[in-house]
Design a protein around this motif. Structure first.
Motif, short mmCIF file in Angstrom:
data_model
loop_
_atom_site.label_atom_id
_atom_site.label_comp_id
_atom_site.label_asym_id
_atom_site.label_seq_id
_atom_site.Cartn_x
_atom_site.Cartn_y
_atom_site.Cartn_z
N LYS A 54 13.40 3.83 4.11
CA LYS A 54 14.02 2.60 3.60
C LYS A 54 13.24 1.37 4.06
N LEU A 57 9.94 1.07 2.16
CA LEU A 57 10.15 0.57 0.79
C LEU A 57 10.46 -0.92 0.80
N LYS A 58 11.23 -1.34 1.78
CA LYS A 58 11.60 -2.76 1.86
C LYS A 58 10.35 -3.62 2.10
N LYS A 59 9.42 -3.12 2.90
CA LYS A 59 8.20 -3.86 3.20
C LYS A 59 7.31 -4.00 1.97
N LYS A 60 7.36 -3.00 1.08
CA LYS A 60 6.52 -3.03 -0.12
C LYS A 60 7.04 -4.04 -1.14
N HIS A 61 8.32 -4.37 -1.06
CA HIS A 61 8.91 -5.28 -2.05
C HIS A 61 8.92 -6.64 -1.53
#
Length: 61
Positions: A54, A57-61
């Motif tokens: 999680k 994924l948060k860092k990629k967005h």
């Protein structure tokens, strides 16, 4: 829905509790308790991995 940090914390707690439970099972000779500890550790590892995913994924967005 829980955050990545929450999942990681819960996973770490489950792993620790599972280790204690497994050790208690070994000391008392309870294979059932020992097995439950191993299962709880595996659950903790999965929770921790879920939290890490999680956060990634948060860092990629």
């Amino acid at each position: 829905m829980s955050t990545g940090k929450e999942d990681k914390a819960k996973g770490t707690a489950n792993k620790a509790a599972g280790k204690v439970k497994e050790a208690a099972g070994k000391v008392t000779g309870s294979e059932k308790t020992e097995a439950k500890g191993k299962v709880q550790q595996a659950k903790g590892e999965l929770q921790k991995g879920k939290g890490e995913a999680k956060e990634a994924l948060k860092k990629k967005h």
